[in-house]
Design a protein around this motif. Sequence first.
Motif, PDB file in Angstrom:
ATOM      1  N   GLY A   1      -3.112  -2.766   7.003  1.00 61.68           N
ATOM      2  CA  GLY A   1      -2.011  -3.636   7.347  1.00 61.68           C
ATOM      3  C   GLY A   1      -0.776  -3.222   6.560  1.00 61.68           C
ATOM      4  O   GLY A   1      -0.807  -2.276   5.762  1.00 61.68           O
ATOM      5  N   GLU A   2       0.330  -3.955   6.779  1.00 62.50           N
ATOM      6  CA  GLU A   2       1.588  -3.612   6.125  1.00 62.50           C
ATOM      7  C   GLU A   2       1.651  -4.117   4.686  1.00 62.50           C
ATOM      8  O   GLU A   2       2.583  -3.785   3.967  1.00 62.50           O
ATOM      9  CB  GLU A   2       2.768  -4.159   6.928  1.00 62.50           C
ATOM     10  CG  GLU A   2       2.938  -3.502   8.274  1.00 62.50           C
ATOM     11  CD  GLU A   2       3.483  -2.089   8.183  1.00 62.50           C
ATOM     12  OE1 GLU A   2       4.197  -1.676   9.101  1.00 62.50           O
ATOM     13  OE2 GLU A   2       3.216  -1.360   7.185  1.00 62.50           O
ATOM     14  N   GLY A   3       0.690  -4.903   4.301  1.00 67.13           N
ATOM     15  CA  GLY A   3       0.636  -5.352   2.915  1.00 67.13           C
ATOM     16  C   GLY A   3       1.310  -6.689   2.680  1.00 67.13           C
ATOM     17  O   GLY A   3       2.179  -7.123   3.448  1.00 67.13           O
TER      18      GLY A   3
ATOM     19  N   LEU B   1      -3.241  -4.953  -0.105  1.00 71.09           N
ATOM     20  CA  LEU B   1      -3.433  -4.266   1.164  1.00 71.09           C
ATOM     21  C   LEU B   1      -4.785  -4.617   1.754  1.00 71.09           C
ATOM     22  O   LEU B   1      -5.810  -4.511   1.086  1.00 71.09           O
ATOM     23  CB  LEU B   1      -3.356  -2.753   0.963  1.00 71.09           C
ATOM     24  CG  LEU B   1      -2.022  -2.212   0.469  1.00 71.09           C
ATOM     25  CD1 LEU B   1      -2.184  -0.778  -0.029  1.00 71.09           C
ATOM     26  CD2 LEU B   1      -0.986  -2.265   1.569  1.00 71.09           C
TER      27      LEU B   1
ATOM     28  N   ARG C   1       3.277  -8.437  -0.528  1.00 77.45           N
ATOM     29  CA  ARG C   1       3.792  -8.204  -1.878  1.00 77.45           C
ATOM     30  C   ARG C   1       3.860  -9.525  -2.621  1.00 77.45           C
ATOM     31  O   ARG C   1       4.570 -10.444  -2.198  1.00 77.45           O
ATOM     32  CB  ARG C   1       5.156  -7.534  -1.845  1.00 77.45           C
ATOM     33  CG  ARG C   1       5.691  -7.255  -3.259  1.00 77.45           C
ATOM     34  CD  ARG C   1       6.866  -6.321  -3.278  1.00 77.45           C
ATOM     35  NE  ARG C   1       6.525  -4.976  -2.846  1.00 77.45           N
ATOM     36  CZ  ARG C   1       5.881  -4.080  -3.593  1.00 77.45           C
ATOM     37  NH1 ARG C   1       5.473  -4.387  -4.799  1.00 77.45           N
ATOM     38  NH2 ARG C   1       5.661  -2.864  -3.123  1.00 77.45           N
TER      39      ARG C   1
ATOM     40  N   MET D   1       1.208  -5.205  -4.705  1.00 79.77           N
ATOM     41  CA  MET D   1       1.062  -5.180  -3.252  1.00 79.77           C
ATOM     42  C   MET D   1      -0.427  -5.304  -2.963  1.00 79.77           C
ATOM     43  O   MET D   1      -1.238  -4.599  -3.566  1.00 79.77           O
ATOM     44  CB  MET D   1       1.595  -3.872  -2.674  1.00 79.77           C
ATOM     45  CG  MET D   1       1.370  -3.711  -1.194  1.00 79.77           C
ATOM     46  SD  MET D   1       2.493  -4.698  -0.206  1.00 79.77           S
ATOM     47  CE  MET D   1       3.811  -3.488   0.018  1.00 79.77           C
TER      48      MET D   1
ATOM     49  N   GLN E   1      -2.485  -2.696  -5.082  1.00 82.01           N
ATOM     50  CA  GLN E   1      -1.698  -1.512  -5.403  1.00 82.01           C
ATOM     51  C   GLN E   1      -0.501  -1.908  -6.251  1.00 82.01           C
ATOM     52  O   GLN E   1       0.310  -2.737  -5.839  1.00 82.01           O
ATOM     53  CB  GLN E   1      -1.226  -0.805  -4.137  1.00 82.01           C
ATOM     54  CG  GLN E   1      -0.536   0.529  -4.421  1.00 82.01           C
ATOM     55  CD  GLN E   1      -0.004   1.197  -3.174  1.00 82.01           C
ATOM     56  OE1 GLN E   1       0.360   0.538  -2.215  1.00 82.01           O
ATOM     57  NE2 GLN E   1       0.044   2.527  -3.181  1.00 82.01           N
TER      58      GLN E   1
ATOM     59  N   ARG F   1       4.151 -11.351   4.357  1.00 82.89           N
ATOM     60  CA  ARG F   1       4.533 -10.027   3.858  1.00 82.89           C
ATOM     61  C   ARG F   1       5.032 -10.111   2.420  1.00 82.89           C
ATOM     62  O   ARG F   1       4.837  -9.186   1.630  1.00 82.89           O
ATOM     63  CB  ARG F   1       5.630  -9.436   4.738  1.00 82.89           C
ATOM     64  CG  ARG F   1       5.188  -8.999   6.130  1.00 82.89           C
ATOM     65  CD  ARG F   1       4.271  -7.766   6.083  1.00 82.89           C
ATOM     66  NE  ARG F   1       4.706  -6.726   5.190  1.00 82.89           N
ATOM     67  CZ  ARG F   1       5.651  -5.836   5.454  1.00 82.89           C
ATOM     68  NH1 ARG F   1       6.292  -5.879   6.600  1.00 82.89           N
ATOM     69  NH2 ARG F   1       5.959  -4.898   4.576  1.00 82.89           N
ATOM     70  N   TYR F   2       5.668 -11.200   2.099  1.00 88.27           N
ATOM     71  CA  TYR F   2       6.182 -11.419   0.739  1.00 88.27           C
ATOM     72  C   TYR F   2       5.796 -12.823   0.298  1.00 88.27           C
ATOM     73  O   TYR F   2       6.002 -13.783   1.035  1.00 88.27           O
ATOM     74  CB  TYR F   2       7.705 -11.250   0.690  1.00 88.27           C
ATOM     75  CG  TYR F   2       8.160  -9.876   1.110  1.00 88.27           C
ATOM     76  CD1 TYR F   2       8.489  -9.610   2.432  1.00 88.27           C
ATOM     77  CD2 TYR F   2       8.242  -8.840   0.180  1.00 88.27           C
ATOM     78  CE1 TYR F   2       8.893  -8.349   2.817  1.00 88.27           C
ATOM     79  CE2 TYR F   2       8.643  -7.567   0.567  1.00 88.27           C
ATOM     80  CZ  TYR F   2       8.959  -7.334   1.883  1.00 88.27           C
ATOM     81  OH  TYR F   2       9.355  -6.070   2.265  1.00 88.27           O
TER      82      TYR F   2
END
Lengths: 111, 115
Positions: free
Chosen positions: A103-105, A90, A107, A88, A37, A9-10
Amino acid sequence: DAMVIQNPRYQVTQFGKPVTLSCSQTLNHNVMYWYQQKSSQAPKLLFHYYDKDFNNEADTPDNFQSRRPNTSFCFLDIRSPGLGDAAMYLCATSREGGELFFGEGSRLTVL
Amino acid sequence: AQSVAQPEDQVNVAEGNPLTVKCTYSVSGNPYLFWYVQYPNRGLQFLLKYITGDNLVKGSYGFEAEFNKSQTSFHLKKPSALVSDSALYFCAVSAFGDSWGKFQFGAGTQVVVTP
């Protein structure tokens, strides 16, 4: 529940250090996409796959590569991240002609 | 070529009041139209779509949208806004039969609902 899962996620990386982002789906959709994004802007399409057929957007930098080893998984490789690649990322899937499932991306921070 | 315009960067509305987020599009052929919502540091969530049929489309969380072919518009509406509707909203278009895999997104509209 069927879904689109992105890992990590990160992600924090150093300038020029390669990064791989992953995406998996349990929806059995034949189309998978990678979007970039930046700061609440519209998502920008980097690539999409229709089954194994790869479609690269004309303005996607060569620094970005993608792999889809099977229906369920797709990877985004950034070979030499620059500060401008912080964003981000995606992943999305769809059936032909259907809506996108995101998905939630992931970052990405580039130091 | 297809394009989407969201003319408002931000929409402010008081809780309980009607909410409208505007979208106009340009596409050759029949459009597929979509609305998505994005909360901070999250992916986009699908709200509703228009493919064919009734011009008024109902979607998730009490949202609806009206397809207007003559005005090439697809405005998102909610009769009574909630504070939890505060988020970033994207309109998207995909052309039927051509570039079906490509979704063109609008620039997004930030919705702020105040208590």
